[in-house]
Design an enzyme around this catalytic site. Structure first.
Site, PDB file in Angstrom:
ATOM      1  N   ASP A 152       0.854  -1.189   0.000  1.00  0.00           N
ATOM      2  CA  ASP A 152       0.000   0.000   0.000  1.00  0.00           C
ATOM      3  C   ASP A 152       0.892   1.241   0.000  1.00  0.00           C
ATOM      4  OD1 ASP A 152      -1.940   1.885   0.473  1.00  0.00           O
ATOM      5  OD2 ASP A 152      -2.210   1.368   2.591  1.00  0.00           O
TER       6      ASP A 152
ATOM      7  N   ASP B 294      -4.104   3.684   2.783  1.00  0.00           N
ATOM      8  CA  ASP B 294      -5.544   3.492   2.996  1.00  0.00           C
ATOM      9  C   ASP B 294      -5.828   2.024   3.335  1.00  0.00           C
ATOM     10  OD1 ASP B 294      -5.074   2.278   0.574  1.00  0.00           O
ATOM     11  OD2 ASP B 294      -6.645   3.342  -0.524  1.00  0.00           O
TER      12      ASP B 294
ATOM     13  N   ASP C 201      -1.704  -1.187  -3.892  1.00  0.00           N
ATOM     14  CA  ASP C 201      -1.963  -0.412  -5.102  1.00  0.00           C
ATOM     15  C   ASP C 201      -0.759  -0.453  -6.049  1.00  0.00           C
ATOM     16  OD1 ASP C 201      -0.131   1.572  -3.963  1.00  0.00           O
ATOM     17  OD2 ASP C 201      -1.801   2.050  -2.620  1.00  0.00           O
TER      18      ASP C 201
ATOM     19  N   ASP D 140      -4.317 -10.309 -15.902  1.00  0.00           N
ATOM     20  CA  ASP D 140      -5.298 -11.369 -15.750  1.00  0.00           C
ATOM     21  C   ASP D 140      -6.468 -11.028 -16.670  1.00  0.00           C
ATOM     22  OD1 ASP D 140      -6.882 -13.439 -14.482  1.00  0.00           O
ATOM     23  OD2 ASP D 140      -5.595 -13.154 -12.730  1.00  0.00           O
TER      24      ASP D 140
ATOM     25  N   ASP E 104      -8.115 -16.208 -17.379  1.00  0.00           N
ATOM     26  CA  ASP E 104      -8.902 -16.760 -16.292  1.00  0.00           C
ATOM     27  C   ASP E 104      -9.922 -17.776 -16.814  1.00  0.00           C
ATOM     28  OD1 ASP E 104      -9.652 -16.427 -13.427  1.00  0.00           O
ATOM     29  OD2 ASP E 104     -11.553 -15.727 -14.279  1.00  0.00           O
TER      30      ASP E 104
ATOM     31  N   GLU F 260      -5.547 -20.552 -17.423  1.00  0.00           N
ATOM     32  CA  GLU F 260      -5.972 -21.271 -16.224  1.00  0.00           C
ATOM     33  C   GLU F 260      -7.021 -22.268 -16.686  1.00  0.00           C
ATOM     34  OE1 GLU F 260      -8.143 -20.564 -11.934  1.00  0.00           O
ATOM     35  OE2 GLU F 260      -9.016 -19.790 -13.754  1.00  0.00           O
TER      36      GLU F 260
ATOM     37  N   HIS G 206      -3.556 -17.193  -5.416  1.00  0.00           N
ATOM     38  CA  HIS G 206      -4.484 -16.428  -4.568  1.00  0.00           C
ATOM     39  C   HIS G 206      -5.777 -17.178  -4.266  1.00  0.00           C
ATOM     40  CE1 HIS G 206      -5.868 -15.941  -8.644  1.00  0.00           C
ATOM     41  NE2 HIS G 206      -7.037 -15.584  -8.152  1.00  0.00           N
ATOM     42  N   ASP G 207      -5.974 -18.361  -4.838  1.00  0.00           N
ATOM     43  CA  ASP G 207      -7.192 -19.147  -4.585  1.00  0.00           C
ATOM     44  C   ASP G 207      -6.951 -20.304  -3.623  1.00  0.00           C
ATOM     45  OD1 ASP G 207      -8.686 -17.663  -6.434  1.00  0.00           O
ATOM     46  OD2 ASP G 207      -8.089 -18.957  -8.096  1.00  0.00           O
TER      47      ASP G 207
END
Ligand code: GLC
Ligand code: CA
Length: 578
Positions: free
Chosen positions: A25, A29, A33, A102, A204, A260, A333-334
């Site tokens: 970050d 916040d 990013d 992605d 994806d 994927e 990330h899954d």
């Protein structure tokens, strides 16, 4: 040389996946990013990876954190601006690194302009961008298909009195790729980013875009999620649509394409990736990462043994040799964290994280490293009740199992704690400060308290760290034709704990030996293998002096005891007389 064996940059790359929300970050916040990523490029360059795959950065409702796209050609304001993206590209290219985005093309957000139009009336031009069907005679959904979240794959729309199809959440409506307009718009969108200088795509759910539109009833009704995947995975027009994507888009750029694709046979992979067919560069090898999942309900764990893993690896390494190309990933990330599901996140965290790094980086196939695995990050300890869980798949599972089926909440929470995607999405641990150097503001997902011991700052200068081992391996791999392209052969294949294999290319020969278990393992090499090691050099190991002793013993045909997860990498083994 067969085209398929040709050296290519995308075969020799090491990819690093960034989950932008959780990486760095920059404006405090609590949300990662693009400027944050830019500020960490030196770190990635030092690690040695050369392709960055960014999980979606497009405007989104955050139902599925970027995988529910509202506008494919604008940047999620939480992550920054188009200028930030352009700056990221420039900075990456200046370092000889590449950026792949992605590409979410199977579905859009229900807040996408197309879907809003589509839902507004039955004869809107965009109606046919999606799948709409009349209710069944009883008013229920058109068929019994279940989504990846486990609920019905159909959602009723009161206004127009039809159901629409969604493979994921009800807020992610599936696009109708049979409509040439959809394909044309998608191709245009792909070109938009490539023209900006983006170097390629991770596509994806790519093998799901062509469906059997007679929508036959699912027969795998014992399956909790995606009970009808046979009717849309590798569907009737998939190769046609991919080839068209290639001719319309990919062939005009020097680019990187990876799909994927779950539920693929090796035959499918060969068809997707044989260059003569002009579809994609590679398909991601997902099978090994599902080894702990019950095939009927991915939230339930199943036990597995090393023989199973050896079989999966042999299949992809041997049967695909010279016939296709794959990316290897063991986590993303899954998934739960790599070391938590395939290694030991407790006592042997460091050792098992190193072993897993050696394993992935010494196989054939373009490796995909998920952020934080290179320092051995672990599952999140924060999911006490369902209110602590953020990701939609886990929340839907709880809803279905506890609220609808009356299952014991604690039993279901146990499964969720082990498997939920939040595990991989806790902020990257850069240092041991309050928010781990990720931010100075409380992050969107809580930092894992083990940031006190597990963080980047502690590892980059330590010659014995997990990070250093990853860096060394990445550099070794880049220079080794055998590790990149060589033949794979499993050694000691009957062994319950040791996973050993050779990689060979011309006169370059490697032997990798992993104690894939949390117990000490006694080993004595058969004479034939020991004698092949006489000329070998121990290039890399997990246990320093101890591993060197083990190596000496093994070469002289003496028994040796490997410590839990102890692993050795030899180069220069001699060729067996055949
Ligand atoms: C892919 C993504 C996952 C997402 C899904 C739907 O599997 O990796 O995060 O939820 O597609 O887009
Ligand atoms: Ca931010």
């Amino acid at each position: 040389m067969k085209k398929i064996m040709k050296p290519e940059f995308w075969k020799e790359s090491v990819v690093y996946e960034i989950y932008p929300r959780s990486f760095q970050d920059s404006n405090n916040d609590g949300i990662g990013d693009l400027q944050g990523i830019i500020s960490r490029l030196d770190y990635l360059q030092d690690l040695g990876v050369d392709v960055i795959w960014l999980s979606p950065i497009y405007t989104t409702m955050n139902v599925d954190y970027g995988y529910d796209v509202i506008d494919h050609c604008t940047i999620n304001p939480e992550y920054g601006t188009m200028e930030d993206l352009e700056q990221l590209l420039e900075e990456l290219h200046g370092r000889n690194m590449r950026l792949i985005l992605d590409l979410v093309i199977n579905h859009t957000s229900d807040q996408h302009e197309w879907f809003k139009q589509a839902r507004s009336s039955r004869d809107n031009k965009y109606r046919d961008y999606y799948f709409w069907r009349d209710p069944a005679p009883d008013g229920g959904p058109p068929n019994n298909w279940t989504s990846f979240l486990g609920d019905s794959m159909w959602q009723y729309d009161r206004e127009t009195e039809q159901y629409y199809l969604h493979s994921y959440s009800v807020h992610q409506a599936d696009l109708n790729w049979d409509n040439p307009e959809v394909r044309r718009e998608m191709h245009q969108m792909m070109r938009f980013w490539l023209d900006k200088g983006v170097d390629g795509y991770r596509i994806d759910a790519v093998n799901a875009i062509s469906k059997d539109t007679s929508f036959p009833p699912a027969t795998d009704t014992h399956k909790m999620q995606a009970n009808s995947s046979e009717f849309y995975k590798n569907g009737p027009h998939i190769h046609e649509y991919l080839h068209e994507m290639y001719t319309e888009v990919f062939s005009h750029y020097k680019m990187f394409t990876t799909g994927e694709a779950s539920d693929v046979s090796l035959e499918d992979v060969k068809e997707y990736t044989n260059p003569e067919r002009e579809e994609m560069n590679m398909v991601l090898m997902i099978e090994a990462s599902k080894i702990c999942d019950d095939p009927d309900d991915m939230w339930k764990s199943k036990s597995w043994d090393l023989h199973e893993l050896k079989e999966i690896v042999a299949k992809w390494q041997n049967d695909l040799y010279g016939e296709g190309w794959m990316g290897t990933y063991l986590s993303n990330h899954d998934h739960p964290r790599l070391v938590s599901y395939l290694g030991d996140e407790g006592e042997y965290r460091v050792e098992s994280a190193k072993m897993l790094g050696i394993f992935q980086l010494t196989l054939r196939g373009t490796p995909y490293i998920y952020q934080g695995d290179e320092i051995g990050m672990t599952n999140s300890p924060h999911m006490h009740t369902i209110d602590d869980v953020t990701e939609q798949q886990a929340r839907m599972y709880y809803e279905l199992m506890v609220k609808e089926h009356g299952e014991d909440p604690e039993k279901i929470m146990k499964r969720i704690r082990t498997k939920a995607r939040d595990n991989a999405r806790t902020p990257m641990q850069w240092d041991d400060s309050t928010y781990a150097g990720f931010s100075e503001h409380e992050p969107w997902l809580p930092v894992n308290p083990n940031k006190a011991e597990i963080h980047v700052q502690d590892q980059t200068d330590d010659p014995h760290s997990i990070f250093t081992l990853y860096r060394t391996l990445i550099h070794l791999r880049r220079k080794s034709a055998a590790l990149l392209y060589g033949k794979y052969e499993c050694m000691l294949s009957e062994h319950d704990h040791i996973f050993a294999y050779t990689r060979e290319w011309n006169d370059e020969h490697w032997l990798i030996m992993l104690n894939f278990s949390r117990s000490e393992t006694e080993l004595q090499l058969p004479q034939e293998l020991a004698s092949r090691l006489e000329t070998a050099e121990l290039i890399l190991c997990t246990h320093e002096d101890h591993s060197r002793e083990v190596a000496r013993a093994l070469i002289s045909e003496q028994p040796a005891t490997l410590k839990p997860y102890e692993s050795l990498v030899f180069r220069g083994i001699s060729i067996l007389d055949s």
